[in-house]
Design a protein around this motif. Sequence first.
Motif, mmCIF file in Angstrom:
data_model
loop_
_atom_site.group_PDB
_atom_site.id
_atom_site.type_symbol
_atom_site.label_atom_id
_atom_site.label_comp_id
_atom_site.label_asym_id
_atom_site.label_seq_id
_atom_site.Cartn_x
_atom_site.Cartn_y
_atom_site.Cartn_z
ATOM 1 N N ALA A 128 -5.605 -1.810 -7.132
ATOM 2 C CA ALA A 128 -4.514 -1.347 -5.858
ATOM 3 C C ALA A 128 -5.045 -2.697 -4.585
ATOM 4 N N VAL A 145 -2.475 -5.457 -3.167
ATOM 5 C CA VAL A 145 -2.390 -5.634 -1.725
ATOM 6 C C VAL A 145 -2.624 -6.931 -1.414
ATOM 7 N N ALA A 193 0.835 -1.274 -0.003
ATOM 8 C CA ALA A 193 -0.104 0.033 0.008
ATOM 9 C C ALA A 193 0.956 1.243 0.003
ATOM 10 N N ALA A 252 0.709 1.382 -8.606
ATOM 11 C CA ALA A 252 -0.074 -0.314 -8.703
ATOM 12 C C ALA A 252 0.538 -1.204 -9.546
#
Length: 208
Positions: free
Chosen positions: A183, A187, A92, A127
């Motif tokens: 994103a 993660v 992140a 990302a």
Amino acid sequence: MRAILHSRSGHTVLVTTVAMCALAAFTGRRSIELDLSAQYPPTKMAVVELCSILTATLLAIQMRPRFWEWDRLAARRPSGYRPCTLAAVTAAAGIGLPALCVPAVVPTLPPNTPWAWVLANALLMAAIVQLIAPLLTPLAAGTVALVAWFGCGLATNLAPGLWLPVSSYHELQGRWFVVSVLAVVTVVLHAVTCGRTTWAHRQFGKHE
């Protein structure tokens, strides 16, 4: 997060982010102009987006799994939740920190200039870097993101009506849904793999 900030690698990450934001602020509103089409106007690509890609690549190199292996951040529960949580947090951060290059340029813009779409592009590219890094290497991930960025610019110049995940000056609308989905997937991937797949570790880990 406290463990990350207190680590040696964490300090390097912060210094790199500040330095790249300063570089982005220096470049200001500069852009790369692509003019390969005789029918359509030139396409401008904000240099700050390139700064974000470079920052994301540098941070991916600094925050790859050795980030917590060398600094012993996950020593207490090596088989528990802590390494997965740490991997997710660093992913992140690896997405969000490079995007800070965009706000660094905002003071140089004329009043009421739209810039949220540039922020969306920066987050998207970061990302992509973080998504590919666990599968290959951070440098390969940065290369893929750079090629994709230029490729989208060329496609916009040659076929302006084509939908692309990267927004352009002609649209001024960020692809926030794409950014959000990518994103989250990134993660989760980092959390599941602890920052690197077994295959990538076997193929590339010995060279680091």
